[in-house]
Design an enzyme around this catalytic site. Structure first.
Site, PDB file in Angstrom:
ATOM      1  N   GLY A   1       0.850  -1.202   0.000  1.00 61.15           N
ATOM      2  CA  GLY A   1       0.000   0.000   0.000  1.00 61.15           C
ATOM      3  C   GLY A   1       0.873   1.235   0.000  1.00 61.15           C
TER       4      GLY A   1
ATOM      5  NE  ARG B   1      -2.074  -0.968  14.598  1.00 56.86           N
ATOM      6  CZ  ARG B   1      -1.429   0.162  14.281  1.00 56.86           C
ATOM      7  NH1 ARG B   1      -0.125   0.167  14.131  1.00 56.86           N
ATOM      8  NH2 ARG B   1      -2.093   1.296  14.131  1.00 56.86           N
TER       9      ARG B   1
ATOM     10  CD  GLU C   1       2.612  -1.663  20.204  1.00 57.53           C
ATOM     11  OE1 GLU C   1       2.161  -0.510  20.239  1.00 57.53           O
ATOM     12  OE2 GLU C   1       3.025  -2.204  19.184  1.00 57.53           O
TER      13      GLU C   1
ATOM     14  CG  HIS D   1       4.108   1.160  17.734  1.00 55.12           C
ATOM     15  ND1 HIS D   1       2.842   0.667  17.881  1.00 55.12           N
ATOM     16  CD2 HIS D   1       4.113   1.755  16.510  1.00 55.12           C
ATOM     17  CE1 HIS D   1       2.115   0.951  16.810  1.00 55.12           C
ATOM     18  NE2 HIS D   1       2.882   1.618  15.965  1.00 55.12           N
TER      19      HIS D   1
HETATM   20  O1  A2R Z   1      -5.205  -6.659   0.307  1.00 54.51           O
HETATM   21  P1  A2R Z   1      -5.350  -5.339  -0.416  1.00 54.51           P
HETATM   22  O2  A2R Z   1      -5.313  -5.494  -1.886  1.00 54.51           O
HETATM   23  O3  A2R Z   1      -6.507  -4.530   0.108  1.00 54.51           O
HETATM   24  O4  A2R Z   1      -4.014  -4.506  -0.062  1.00 54.51           O
HETATM   25  C1  A2R Z   1      -3.833  -3.900   1.197  1.00 54.51           C
HETATM   26  C2  A2R Z   1      -3.035  -4.800   2.143  1.00 54.51           C
HETATM   27  N1  A2R Z   1      -3.919  -5.676   2.921  1.00 54.51           N
HETATM   28  C3  A2R Z   1      -3.791  -7.013   2.957  1.00 54.51           C
HETATM   29  N2  A2R Z   1      -2.912  -7.843   2.392  1.00 54.51           N
HETATM   30  C4  A2R Z   1      -3.072  -9.167   2.610  1.00 54.51           C
HETATM   31  N3  A2R Z   1      -4.063  -9.695   3.367  1.00 54.51           N
HETATM   32  C5  A2R Z   1      -4.981  -8.897   3.971  1.00 54.51           C
HETATM   33  N4  A2R Z   1      -5.953  -9.414   4.696  1.00 54.51           N
HETATM   34  C6  A2R Z   1      -4.847  -7.476   3.776  1.00 54.51           C
HETATM   35  N5  A2R Z   1      -5.569  -6.415   4.194  1.00 54.51           N
HETATM   36  C7  A2R Z   1      -4.983  -5.333   3.665  1.00 54.51           C
HETATM   37  O5  A2R Z   1      -2.358  -3.895   3.011  1.00 54.51           O
HETATM   38  C8  A2R Z   1      -2.959  -2.664   1.069  1.00 54.51           C
HETATM   39  O6  A2R Z   1      -2.124  -2.657  -0.063  1.00 54.51           O
HETATM   40  C9  A2R Z   1      -2.080  -2.672   2.318  1.00 54.51           C
HETATM   41  C10 A2R Z   1      -2.368  -1.502   3.234  1.00 54.51           C
HETATM   42  O7  A2R Z   1      -2.058  -0.348   2.555  1.00 54.51           O
HETATM   43  P2  A2R Z   1      -2.698   1.078   2.920  1.00 54.51           P
HETATM   44  O8  A2R Z   1      -4.155   0.925   3.151  1.00 54.51           O
HETATM   45  O9  A2R Z   1      -2.216   2.042   1.919  1.00 54.51           O
HETATM   46  O10 A2R Z   1      -2.107   1.362   4.359  1.00 54.51           O
HETATM   47  P3  A2R Z   1      -0.730   2.070   4.767  1.00 54.51           P
HETATM   48  O11 A2R Z   1      -0.937   3.530   4.876  1.00 54.51           O
HETATM   49  O12 A2R Z   1       0.368   1.586   3.902  1.00 54.51           O
HETATM   50  O13 A2R Z   1      -0.565   1.502   6.250  1.00 54.51           O
HETATM   51  C11 A2R Z   1      -0.512   0.099   6.501  1.00 54.51           C
HETATM   52  C12 A2R Z   1      -0.520  -0.220   7.968  1.00 54.51           C
HETATM   53  C13 A2R Z   1      -1.490   0.553   8.850  1.00 54.51           C
HETATM   54  O14 A2R Z   1      -2.784   0.079   8.785  1.00 54.51           O
HETATM   55  C14 A2R Z   1      -0.912   0.367  10.225  1.00 54.51           C
HETATM   56  O15 A2R Z   1      -1.419  -0.779  10.827  1.00 54.51           O
HETATM   57  C15 A2R Z   1       0.576   0.170   9.949  1.00 54.51           C
HETATM   58  O16 A2R Z   1       0.713   0.082   8.534  1.00 54.51           O
HETATM   59  O17 A2R Z   1       1.308   1.279  10.423  1.00 54.51           O
END
Ligand code: A2R
Length: 314
Positions: A153, A232, A261, A280
């Site tokens: 992402g 996380r 945490e 963190h």
């Molecule tokens: O799965 P997709 O195509 O929705 O891609 C998202 C991916 N993602 C997953 N990949 C595999 N299995 C899952 N169940 C799953 N759920 C989500 O994670 C997407 O490409 C990525 C998250 O990207 P963004 O929404 O752009 O979030 P960002 O800003 O990169 O932050 C990611 C996480 C935050 O939620 C905090 O927990 C941590 O980084 O700081």
């Protein structure tokens, strides 16, 4: 100013940014109160905003009956009950994008330090082992190693860009293939883990990703592999991780996040080599934390002025 909203600060964030809220709001700092129940009963009803870091259960929303807005300091909001907020007509805002570079920098710090065993090497000198035992063990390359990014992402892409500069071979897994990108896509996480020497997690927390990195995935990364978690704590089965590190099924790990945490699982604390633990801190630089705080400030302005929110998540 007449119409300053009242904000209940549940958990504090970067102070210089949090203090700025006082220009446009009246803040009530719940975390400082000796008797939180009494404090909430007194100040909850006049507040229309809660400020927090990753956490706001439905019960807290109910203690603030005029709640309109939840300011979540951080991009991840897995501890905020989004369905409960939506049902109550409450908007939740977070702080995306401004932390991408910072978290990616930290991911690379952990990849480099984990792969080259920088912390173990530091301990090797301090314990006198260099003089007693001779040179430190040989380690594995960063350049030309295969890295799998779990979650390509906003942050994942920044990590990939940095890995490119380090001449690494980049692949990713998530639910959706990004056809516009040239990186190798794996439909299956375990297949990617089998093929990679480094796996870095940067996906949201919550039910759908809980322990997605389980014992099988950890074993697949392998005895010379490295697991890096900047997502996380819940996305990794940390007990399985401790077992795999102890018996050598996994080469090393570097973790910036943990399920409860600031507690860190005992089983991880017992391990004194091939494991880097950081509190963190991936987005915790002065500049980034200020930028994150100012996004919340701008959202609060939007509430006050009746203009659209900048970063709503529901
Ligand atoms: O799965 P997709 O195509 O929705 O891609 C998202 C991916 N993602 C997953 N990949 C595999 N299995 C899952 N169940 C799953 N759920 C989500 O994670 C997407 O490409 C990525 C998250 O990207 P963004 O929404 O752009 O979030 P960002 O800003 O990169 O932050 C990611 C996480 C935050 O939620 C905090 O927990 C941590 O980084 O700081």
């Amino acid at each position: 100013m007449q119409n300053k909203p009242h904000v209940l600060i549940y958990a504090p964030w970067y102070e210089p940014a949090m203090d700025r809220l006082d220009e446009i709001a009246i803040t009530h700092h719940l975390y400082k109160a000796n008797n939180k129940e009494d404090f909430l009963a007194e100040h909850g009803p006049k507040c229309s905003v809660i400020g927090t870091m990753h956490y706001c259960p439905a019960a807290l929303m109910d203690a603030v009956p005029n709640l309109k807005l939840i300011l979540n300091f951080g991009v991840g909001y897995d501890g905020v009950d989004i369905p409960a907020a939506t049902k109550r007509g409450i908007t939740v805002v977070n702080t995306p994008d401004v932390l991408n570079d910072c978290v990616a920098d930290m991911a690379l710090s952990l990849i480099l330090a984990g792969r080259r065993k920088v912390l173990d090497a530091d301990r090797y000198i301090r314990s006198g082992d260099w003089e007693k035992k001779g040179n430190f063990e040989y380690v594995h390359n960063v350049h030309s190693s295969k890295i799998g990014i779990l979650g390509l992402g906003r942050i994942g892409l920044e990590i990939a860009d940095r890995c490119k500069a380090f001449k690494m071979d980049i692949a990713y897994h998530q639910r959706t293939k990004r056809s516009e990108l040239n990186f190798k896509y794996y439909e299956s996480l375990i297949d990617m883990a089998e093929d990679c020497e480094i796996l870095v997690a940067i996906i949201p927390g919550g039910e759908t990703t809980e322990k997605i990195i389980d014992e099988r995935v950890i074993e697949a990364i392998g005895p010379t592999g490295l697991l890096v978690n900047v997502a996380r704590g819940t996305v990794v089965d940390n007990e399985a991780l401790a077992r795999c590190l102890k018996d050598g099924r996994l080469g090393g790990a570097a973790l910036d996040v943990f399920p409860n945490e600031p507690a860190v699982p005992e089983s991880l604390l017992e391990i004194d080599a091939n494991l880097i633990l950081t509190p963190h801190m991936a987005s915790a630089t002065h500049l980034t934390r200020m930028k994150m705080g100012m996004i919340l400030y701008d959202n609060l302005m939007a509430l006050r002025d009746g203009t659209p929110f900048k970063t709503p998540v529901n």
